[in-house]
Enzyme design. Structure first.
Site, PDB file in Angstrom:
ATOM      1  N   ASP A 113      -3.759  -0.672 -31.556  1.00  0.00           N
ATOM      2  CA  ASP A 113      -3.451   0.869 -31.812  1.00  0.00           C
ATOM      3  C   ASP A 113      -2.148   1.142 -31.465  1.00  0.00           C
ATOM      4  OD1 ASP A 113      -4.473   0.220 -29.098  1.00  0.00           O
ATOM      5  OD2 ASP A 113      -5.108   2.302 -28.644  1.00  0.00           O
TER       6      ASP A 113
ATOM      7  N   ASP B  72       2.317  -1.062 -25.111  1.00  0.00           N
ATOM      8  CA  ASP B  72       1.788  -2.363 -24.493  1.00  0.00           C
ATOM      9  C   ASP B  72       1.402  -3.114 -26.026  1.00  0.00           C
ATOM     10  OD1 ASP B  72      -0.116  -0.660 -24.681  1.00  0.00           O
ATOM     11  OD2 ASP B  72      -1.527  -1.799 -23.154  1.00  0.00           O
TER      12      ASP B  72
ATOM     13  N   THR C 123       1.813   4.760 -24.160  1.00  0.00           N
ATOM     14  CA  THR C 123       0.340   4.502 -24.711  1.00  0.00           C
ATOM     15  C   THR C 123       0.065   3.008 -23.937  1.00  0.00           C
ATOM     16  OG1 THR C 123       1.103   3.270 -26.680  1.00  0.00           O
ATOM     17  CG2 THR C 123       0.728   5.603 -27.126  1.00  0.00           C
TER      18      THR C 123
ATOM     19  N   HIS D  48      -6.699   5.505 -30.536  1.00  0.00           N
ATOM     20  CA  HIS D  48      -6.226   5.894 -29.291  1.00  0.00           C
ATOM     21  C   HIS D  48      -4.850   6.487 -29.446  1.00  0.00           C
ATOM     22  CE1 HIS D  48      -9.973   4.447 -27.073  1.00  0.00           C
ATOM     23  NE2 HIS D  48      -9.750   3.222 -27.692  1.00  0.00           N
ATOM     24  N   ASP D  49      -4.141   5.445 -29.471  1.00  0.00           N
ATOM     25  CA  ASP D  49      -2.547   5.550 -29.331  1.00  0.00           C
ATOM     26  C   ASP D  49      -1.841   6.360 -30.290  1.00  0.00           C
ATOM     27  OD1 ASP D  49      -3.039   3.975 -27.092  1.00  0.00           O
ATOM     28  OD2 ASP D  49      -2.211   2.243 -27.873  1.00  0.00           O
TER      29      ASP D  49
ATOM     30  N   ASN E 187      -5.495   2.112 -19.724  1.00  0.00           N
ATOM     31  CA  ASN E 187      -3.951   2.412 -19.247  1.00  0.00           C
ATOM     32  C   ASN E 187      -3.826   2.967 -17.792  1.00  0.00           C
ATOM     33  OD1 ASN E 187      -3.097   1.619 -21.951  1.00  0.00           O
ATOM     34  ND2 ASN E 187      -3.130   3.666 -22.767  1.00  0.00           N
TER      35      ASN E 187
ATOM     36  N   GLU F  87     -10.090   4.448 -17.207  1.00  0.00           N
ATOM     37  CA  GLU F  87      -9.531   4.164 -18.594  1.00  0.00           C
ATOM     38  C   GLU F  87      -8.518   3.275 -18.256  1.00  0.00           C
ATOM     39  OE1 GLU F  87      -6.874   3.851 -21.555  1.00  0.00           O
ATOM     40  OE2 GLU F  87      -6.403   5.011 -19.705  1.00  0.00           O
TER      41      GLU F  87
HETATM   42  C1  BDR Z   1      -5.815   2.300 -24.264  1.00  0.00           C
HETATM   43  O1  BDR Z   1      -6.016   0.701 -23.613  1.00  0.00           O
HETATM   44  C2  BDR Z   1      -5.320  -0.131 -24.627  1.00  0.00           C
HETATM   45  O2  BDR Z   1      -6.078  -1.159 -24.760  1.00  0.00           O
HETATM   46  C3  BDR Z   1      -5.035   0.504 -25.930  1.00  0.00           C
HETATM   47  O3  BDR Z   1      -4.044   0.006 -26.541  1.00  0.00           O
HETATM   48  C4  BDR Z   1      -4.981   2.095 -25.502  1.00  0.00           C
HETATM   49  O4  BDR Z   1      -3.807   2.335 -25.068  1.00  0.00           O
HETATM   50  C5  BDR Z   1      -7.324   2.830 -24.700  1.00  0.00           C
HETATM   51  O5  BDR Z   1      -8.070   2.900 -23.447  1.00  0.00           O
HETATM   52 CA    CA Z   2      -2.010   0.844 -25.848  1.00  0.00          CA
END
Ligand code: BDR
Ligand code: CA
Length: 318
Positions: free
Chosen positions: A13, A9, A127, A244-245, A170, A168
Site C-alpha cells: 500500500d 516502509d 505511512t 491505508h497509505d 505503524n 495499529e
Molecule cells: C499500515 O501498516 C502497514 O503494514 C501498511 O503499509 C500500513 O501503513 C496499516 O496498519
Molecule cells: Ca506502510
C-alpha cells in the site's frame, strides 16, 4: 504548488501511495524518506527507486531513515508482514533494480531542510513508523510550528487495532516516537483504521490496470492482487484490501475527502495498552487542538480519485 514528502516502509500500500502522489498534478513529490516496517529499511529504499523508475519518475530521490525504533537495538520483519506484503514488500513481484542508489543525506536531515525551505507549503506523509519524524523533532523542535501539515497513516480511535485489540501496525512499531509527534504541537491529521478499512479495493479494479497492457499496469495489478489475496485470509469479511497509505496521500492532496475530529492526542507508552492512540487527558481542556482525527471518509469519491489517478499514471508509464 504544495510540496510533498512521503516516509515509507515500502510495502504494497506504500507503493500505491507513491503511485497516487505521482498521479496527482496538485502536488510535487520532492523526495521519499525510507523507514523500516513491512520490510527492512534497505529493501524499502530499493523498492522506492525501482518503483519510481518503473512509473516513469526517475527524478524522485530516496533518503535513508533510521533502521529501527530508538527504544530497540534492531528490527526484524515479522512473518505476518511477509505474508501480507511478500518477502520483497511488493507482493513477490519481480521488477528491475534501479541503477540509482539512495542519497547519502540522512532522511532526518532531508526532512528538516525541506521544512526550512518550504515551510507551510510542505506536507509530510508518513505511512510507516514515526521514527524519522520523532528524530527530526528532537534535532530541530521548531519544525513543529514551521511545517505546513503532517498527514499520517496510523492509529485507530473508534475501532480496534490490527496488531492487537488496541494498536495499529505503524504506531506499534514505535509507540514512543508516535507519542512524541502527537504531543509536539505539530499540525497532524491522523488517518487511522477508522477510515482506511472503509476504503477497499477488489480484483475488479486491479483488472483495469492489467488491461492497460503496460509493464506498470501489470506490476500494480499483480502486486495488489497478492495483497487482496492476503486479506482474504486475514480479514475475510472485508471483501477487499484496505487502502491505508494511499488514503493518507489522498487527504494530503484533498483534505475534504475525510471528516475529522479536532483533538489533542497521545499514544500509550506504558502498560498493556502500549501503542493505543487516544485523547490526551492532560490537554483535554486546551483551547487549541493540534490534531485532526479522521472518523469519516467519502468512500466513493476517494475510490474514484484513486482509480483515475493511478490508472492514468500506469497508462502513461512503460
Ligand atoms: C499500515 O501498516 C502497514 O503494514 C501498511 O503499509 C500500513 O501503513 C496499516 O496498519
Ligand atoms: Ca506502510
Amino acid at each position: 504548488m504544495k510540496k510533498l514528502i512521503l516516509d515509507l516502509d515500502t510495502g504494497i500500500d506504500d507503493t500505491l501511495a507513491i503511485s497516487y502522489a505521482l498521479g496527482s498534478p496538485e502536488v510535487e513529490l520532492i523526495g521519499i524518506a525510507g523507514t523500516y516496517g513491512n520490510v527492512q529499511l534497505a529493501q524499502g529504499l530499493r523498492n522506492d527507486l525501482a518503483i519510481t523508475d518503473l512509473l516513469g519518475h526517475p527524478e524522485i530521490k530516496a533518503y535513508p531513515g533510521l533502521t529501527h525504533a530508538s527504544t530497540k537495538d534492531s528490527f526484524s520483519v515479522q512473518k505476518v508482514s511477509a505474508f501480507i506484503h511478500g518477502e520483497n514488500g511488493i507482493g513477490d513481484v519481480t521488477i528491475p533494480d534501479s541503477k540509482r542508489s539512495p542519497e547519502t543525506e540522512p532522511a532526518v536531515d532531508f526532512i528538516i531542510d525541506a521544512v526550512k525551505t518550504y515551510g507551510k507549503d510542505l506536507t509530510y506523509v508518513p505511512t510507516g513508523p514515526m521514527t524519522n519524524i520523532a528524530a527530526a523533532l528532537r534535532k530541530a523542535p521548531e519544525i513543529a510550528q514551521q511545517i505546513g501539515r503532517i498527514v499520517l497513516m496510523g492509529g485507530a480511535l473508534t475501532v480496534c487495532g490490527n496488531v492487537s485489540p488496541w494498536s495499529e501496525a505503524n504506531i506499534s512499531q514505535d509507540p514512543d516516537a508516535a507519542n512524541e509527534l502527537f504531543r509536539s504541537g505539530a499540525p497532524v491529521t491522523m488517518i487511522g483504521l477508522d477510515v482506511t478499512l472503509q476504503t477497499l479495493l477488489t480484483y475488479r479494479q486491479t483488472g483495469r490496470w492489467r488491461e492497460l497492457g503496460t509493464t506498470a499496469g501489470a506490476f500494480l495489478a499483480d502486486m495488489t492482487d497478492f495483497y487482496i489475496k492476503a486479506y482474504e485470509t486475514t480479514a475475510p469479511k472485508l471483501g477487499g484490501c484496505g487502502l491505508h497509505d494511499p488514503l493518507a496521500v489522498g487527504v494530503a492532496v484533498d483534505p475534504t475527502l475525510v471528516t475529522t475530529l479536532p483533538m489533542n492526542m497521545k499514544v500509550d507508552v506504558e502498560g498493556p495498552t502500549r501503542g493505543r492512540t487516544i485523547g490526551d487527558n492532560d490537554r483535554l481542556n486546551d483551547p487549541v487542538k493540534t490534531m485532526q482525527v479522521a472518523v469519516g471518509v467519502d468512500v466513493d469519491r476517494f475510490l474514484h480519485e484513486f482509480m483515475t489517478r493511478i490508472t492514468a499514471l500506469a497508462a502513461a508509464a512503460q
